[in-house]
Each structure stands twice: as C-alpha cells, then as structure tokens.
Design a protein around this motif. Structure first.
Motif, short mmCIF file in Angstrom:
data_model
loop_
_atom_site.label_atom_id
_atom_site.label_comp_id
_atom_site.label_asym_id
_atom_site.label_seq_id
_atom_site.Cartn_x
_atom_site.Cartn_y
_atom_site.Cartn_z
N THR A 21 1.08 -1.08 -0.17
CA THR A 21 0.03 -0.29 0.17
C THR A 21 1.05 1.43 -0.06
O THR A 21 1.75 1.49 0.39
N PHE A 22 0.47 1.96 -0.95
CA PHE A 22 1.61 3.28 -1.13
C PHE A 22 0.48 4.78 -1.43
O PHE A 22 -0.24 3.73 -2.86
N THR A 23 0.94 5.41 -1.79
CA THR A 23 0.34 6.78 -2.70
C THR A 23 1.22 7.64 -3.31
O THR A 23 2.74 7.87 -2.81
N VAL A 24 1.01 8.18 -4.89
CA VAL A 24 1.75 8.26 -5.07
C VAL A 24 1.02 9.40 -5.50
O VAL A 24 0.01 9.89 -6.56
N HIS A 25 2.14 10.67 -5.19
CA HIS A 25 0.99 12.35 -5.26
C HIS A 25 1.70 13.11 -6.16
O HIS A 25 3.47 12.86 -7.30
N PRO A 26 0.68 14.16 -7.03
CA PRO A 26 1.17 14.94 -8.37
C PRO A 26 2.52 15.59 -7.79
O PRO A 26 2.57 16.76 -6.32
N GLY A 27 2.70 16.63 -8.52
CA GLY A 27 3.53 17.97 -8.27
C GLY A 27 5.25 17.26 -7.51
O GLY A 27 5.94 18.17 -7.68
N ALA A 194 14.62 12.35 -6.96
CA ALA A 194 13.61 11.96 -6.64
C ALA A 194 13.62 13.36 -5.30
O ALA A 194 14.54 14.00 -4.56
N ASP A 195 12.31 13.79 -5.18
CA ASP A 195 11.94 14.74 -3.66
C ASP A 195 10.97 13.39 -2.76
O ASP A 195 11.42 13.24 -1.66
N HIS A 196 10.78 12.48 -3.41
CA HIS A 196 10.20 11.10 -2.48
C HIS A 196 10.33 9.92 -2.75
O HIS A 196 10.63 9.73 -3.55
N LEU A 197 10.31 9.29 -1.82
CA LEU A 197 10.73 7.51 -2.11
C LEU A 197 9.66 6.12 -1.72
O LEU A 197 8.91 6.67 -0.54
N ILE A 206 8.70 -1.14 2.84
CA ILE A 206 10.19 -1.37 3.65
C ILE A 206 9.96 0.51 3.64
O ILE A 206 10.31 0.61 5.02
N ALA A 207 9.55 1.42 2.44
CA ALA A 207 9.03 3.13 3.41
C ALA A 207 8.77 3.69 2.52
O ALA A 207 9.13 3.67 1.29
N ASP A 208 8.13 4.91 2.98
CA ASP A 208 7.25 5.86 2.06
C ASP A 208 7.02 7.13 2.47
O ASP A 208 7.06 7.40 3.12
N THR A 209 8.39 7.13 2.39
CA THR A 209 8.80 8.74 3.02
C THR A 209 9.95 9.90 2.15
O THR A 209 9.91 9.21 0.83
N GLY A 210 10.07 11.01 2.34
CA GLY A 210 10.58 11.85 1.52
C GLY A 210 12.44 11.54 1.86
O GLY A 210 12.12 10.62 2.53
#
Length: 303
Positions: A21-27, A194-197, A206-210
């Motif tokens: 589960t994760f979300t990828v945001h615009p911008g 990248a801005d986010h990973l 494992i990780a969903d963060t900046g």
C-alpha cells in the motif's frame, strides 16, 4: 494520483507482491526502489493493467487502468525501451502510437524535439543505441501529454549528458504538476532527482517517505578516523560501546560515537590522530543497510 492499496500477486509458489500500500502524489518525483525480485516490475505492470492482482487494487486517478476512458491522455509509461519495431523510423513509431491513442499527430514532432531525437526522426529504430531507444520510449510516454507518468529504469544506456537531461526532464515534469513515478537502480542519481521514495523488499513496503527524512531516520552517523595507532584506538572505542570497522591501511569507520568524543578519547589515551571527519551516509549506504535482509540474489564479493 497513483494509489496502490493492499496489492498482492503470486506466480505459482512465488509471492511477488504482498499487501503493498502506498500513494504517489502529483507535483513531485517519487523514486521506486527495491532489490532485484522485490516486486517493482509487478507493481508497475499491475498499475498498467498488464497483471491482474490476486488481491487489492492498483489505481490511477481513482480507477483501474483498463477502465480509463482516454488512457493515452491520462497515463504515459516506459517499461521496455526495446518495445519498438526495428524497421520503423522514430517518427513512424510515434505516429502509430498517436493514431492508436487518438493523439494529434503534431505531437510527434513536439516530443521528438523534447527528447532530443528531432535529427534522428527518419532513422530506423533498429539502428538506435540503447540510450536513443530510451529517449524514444520516453517520447512515447509523453505523446498524449499525460498527467501521470511511470518510468522503469529510464536512465539505462544514457551517457552522462543524457543522465543530466533525464534528471532535468523528470523534475520539470513534476514542476508542471504531473505525477512522476520512477523505478531505478541508479541510487546516486535517484538521490539527485527524487523528492519522495517508495522502497520495497520481497514484495512488502519498507519505506514511504521523503528523501531527506529517509536519510535522517535511517542513516547511522559515521566518523572517518586515520591513525598510526588504529588498532589500539579501535580497542579503546569498542570498549566505549562504539562500532568500529577497518578501512584501508590506517583508517577506521566509527559509528555510535561523534567526532568530539573520539578526539577526546584519543587525546586522553595519548593516541595520535591524523584525520578525524564526519561522513554523511549516501542514499546507497542507507538503501543497502535497510534492504540487506530483502536481497534474494547475492553475489560473492571476494576472489
């Protein structure tokens, strides 16, 4: 926006993705990282309707890809730069994609110009280098001017100028407000782009963060110490609870102790120190540490 919710996919006895589960945001540019066999390609294929999940959903703009009304205008993707007929010219290849996707033909020359292939528009794709095929694949992804873009290893085969170009392109696409999701093994380049990973291993998150937060939370502070008495210094620091590794002929890499503490301890013991400096962990360092137990294929690093 890209949403992956409870995604699971098995191939026989092999679990490719499990409750992801994760979300990828615009911008912003979101890097998608993981060791070989971690489930990255399966996740991308599920997002594009090329794999049917066993459980969960993979959504683009809130809908599964096969239900999008105008997919070429909503999503652009590069999964395989070699997926082009070798006998077609770059322009003919993109024109065929434009017709199939109901995209205005004027876009063909526009994207060829943007990816730097305008001068090679009439050359057959079979004559292209891998880097040129990557550029052609990126042109195909941009053809419908989509708001969501997915790229799998877009830097493969690119020369140094091409690497800088793709980095600039990704960031400019995100600045335009698009959702940019990039899978890559080029960790140093990902750190610059990248801005986010989103990091996965063995199909699990494992990780969903900046990027900065990822490095701050998971990077152990390291200190480089060079001393002609390094064995005695290593014993002293270990006795104080620090982690110590040998490096080169006369150096140590120390964790669990800061520069001031190491310097004071060496001075108190009368041990000479020729160099003492903090080292900031790279994205590669942190990634390797964090995914060490999620690597399925590990080579031998000694002779």
């Amino acid at each position: 926006m890209i949403e992956v919710i409870g995604l699971a996919k098995r191939f026989g006895r092999t679990t490719a993705v499990e409750d992801l589960t994760f979300t990828v945001h615009p911008g912003r540019v979101t890097g998608f990282l993981g060791p070989n066999g971690s489930g990255k390609s399966t996740t991308l294929r599920a997002l594009l309707g090329l794999e049917r999940p066993d459980h969960g959903t993979a959504l683009i703009d809130g809908r599964p890809y096969p239900t999008l009304r105008h997919p070429s205008h909503q999503v652009g993707a590069l999964l395989d730069a070699g997926a082009v007929h070798p006998g077609r010219s770059a322009r003919a290849h993109l024109t065929a994609l434009a017709v199939a996707g109901r995209v205005a033909r004027r876009r063909v020359d526009e994207v060829l110009e943007r990816v730097g292939l305008a001068q090679a528009a009439t050359r057959r794709a079979g004559e292209f280098s891998l880097g040129m095929k990557q550029r052609l694949g990126i042109a195909g992804a941009l053809l419908g001017d989509p708001a969501v873009l997915l790229f799998d290893e877009p830097g493969n085969g690119l020369d140094p100028e091409g690497i800088v170009w793709i980095r600039t392109l990704m960031r400019s696409l995100a600045t335009e407000g698009r959702t940019v999701f990039v899978s890559s093994h080029l960790l140093a380049e990902t750190a610059l782009t990248a801005d986010h990973l989103v990091v996965i291993g063995r199909g699990r998150l494992i990780a969903d963060t900046g990027v900065e937060r990822f490095l701050t939370e998971h990077a152990a502070a390291r200190v480089h110490v060079r001393s002609p008495a390094r064995s005695r210094l290593a014993e002293l620091l270990r006795a104080r609870g620090a982690g110590v590794e040998y490096e080169g002929a006369d150096a140590l890499i120390v964790t669990g102790a800061g520069v001031d503490e190491i310097g004071d301890a060496a001075a108190a013991a009368g041990l000479p120190v020729h160099e003492l400096s903090a080292r900031h962990a790279s994205l590669e360092d942190v990634f390797m540490d964090l995914t060490r137990d999620a690597v399925d294929y590990r080579g031998v690093t000694h002779a």
